[in-house]
Write an enzyme that holds these catalytic residues in place. Structure first.
Site: not given
Ligand code: NAP
Length: 278
Positions: A64, A101
């Site tokens: 993204k 989103d």
């Molecule tokens: P991303 O950019 O990879 O960000 C991941 C986030 O999760 C970061 O803030 C990371 O922290 C944190 N994290 C990962 N493992 C962790 C742990 N064990 N403990 C605490 N924090 C943790 O991913 P993203 O795109 O933002 O997606 C995040 C979530 O949203 C996912 O589950 C995804 O499936 C969901 N999502 C859903 C939709 C929908 O349409 N429903 C759309 C987009 C995303 P750090 O910065 O410390 O690494």
């Protein structure tokens, strides 16, 4: 260019629900389309996008941000978020980037679940791409205050700086969650559930009748939803509706018509292992 070709690019992409969602939308509105899932590792994504002859595409993890320099034009919201999830081919053959989103999240909460976001005191867990979209959209929707807590605190600070509203947006450390008081809106925007890691969250952060919302869905959301159900939360939801609503927003950009999302929501909800409370 093929007028009826659409795709979602991501890596991995095998389990994407987007082809099914867009196919149902097309059938519903009598629009013939082909929508495929394309596995695109970051190293080859730009070449694969160049070879793609379709009219529009969705972009998902981990691409993204990588897609930003490939866009000739970027919507105001996508620019603020710093991430694009929807590409539309312009007449000059270049791409316009949007981010649906945030609109999908707000629509799911306010329209499907019928909840008012205005004047809520929110806590966002996470500061990745989804948290960024959620933060901007929730503030635009009238949330009074947002506290951002992230495992890596610098990313939370960077998000707060990008928002630039110090009176409404604060960052705190994960270890201090116990002492922050309570919130009537708690969003889990971490990806912890995908690696089966559970978050350490005190019950005290949940205000009576709060909305607890996990942006993920299926097994990835199960630990947060289970935690939320034993708190004082009044409403507990996963991100399935957000997924479908952001798809509908992309569909409307490409086809000029917004599909009805209820039928596909019910279909996909019945196939998921967990049901959120209504
Ligand atoms: P991303 O950019 O990879 O960000 C991941 C986030 O999760 C970061 O803030 C990371 O922290 C944190 N994290 C990962 N493992 C962790 C742990 N064990 N403990 C605490 N924090 C943790 O991913 P993203 O795109 O933002 O997606 C995040 C979530 O949203 C996912 O589950 C995804 O499936 C969901 N999502 C859903 C939709 C929908 O349409 N429903 C759309 C987009 C995303 P750090 O910065 O410390 O690494």
């Amino acid at each position: 260019m093929s007028e009826s070709n659409f795709a979602v690019f991501g890596h991995p992409i095998r389990h994407s629900l987007s082809p099914r969602i867009h196919s149902v939308f097309g059938q519903q509105l009598g629009i013939a389309l082909q929508y495929t899932a394309i596995d695109a590792p970051p190293e080859t994504f730009a070449t694969q996008l160049q070879a793609f002859d379709g009219r529009g595409a969705n972009i998902t993890l981990p691409l993204k941000q990588a897609v930003l320099p490939l866009c000739a034009e970027i919507s105001d919201f996508a620019r603020r978020v710093g991430a694009v999830n929807t590409l539309t081919r312009r007449l000059d053959n270049h791409w316009r980037g949007d981010n649906t989103d945030g609109a999908g999240l707000v629509r799911d909460i306010t329209q499907r679940h019928g909840l008012d976001l205005r004047e809520r005191h929110g806590l966002i867990l996470g500061a990745g791409g989804a948290a960024r979209a959620a933060a901007f959209a929730l503030l635009d929707a009238g949330v009074a205050e947002l506290t951002i807590v992230n495992r890596t605190p610098e990313r939370a600070d960077a998000l707060a700086d990008a928002i630039g509203e110090p009176d409404r947006v604060h960052t705190r450390y994960w270890d201090d969650l116990d002492s922050l008081g309570n919130f009537d809106l708690i969003m889990n925007a971490t990806s912890a559930g995908h690696s089966r890691e559970s978050l350490q969250l005190p019950f005290a952060i949940v205000a009576p009748r709060a909305l607890c919302y996990d942006l993920s869905y299926g097994v990835a959301a199960s630990a947060f939803l289970a935690w939320a159900h034993v708190t004082k939360a009044g409403y507990v939801h996963d991100g399935l509706g957000m997924l479908i609503e952001q798809a509908a927003e992309s569909f409307a950009i490409w086809h000029g018509q917004r599909p009805d999302t209820d039928a596909v929501y019910e279909e996909l909800r019945s196939a998921l292992p967990l049901r959120a409370s209504d």
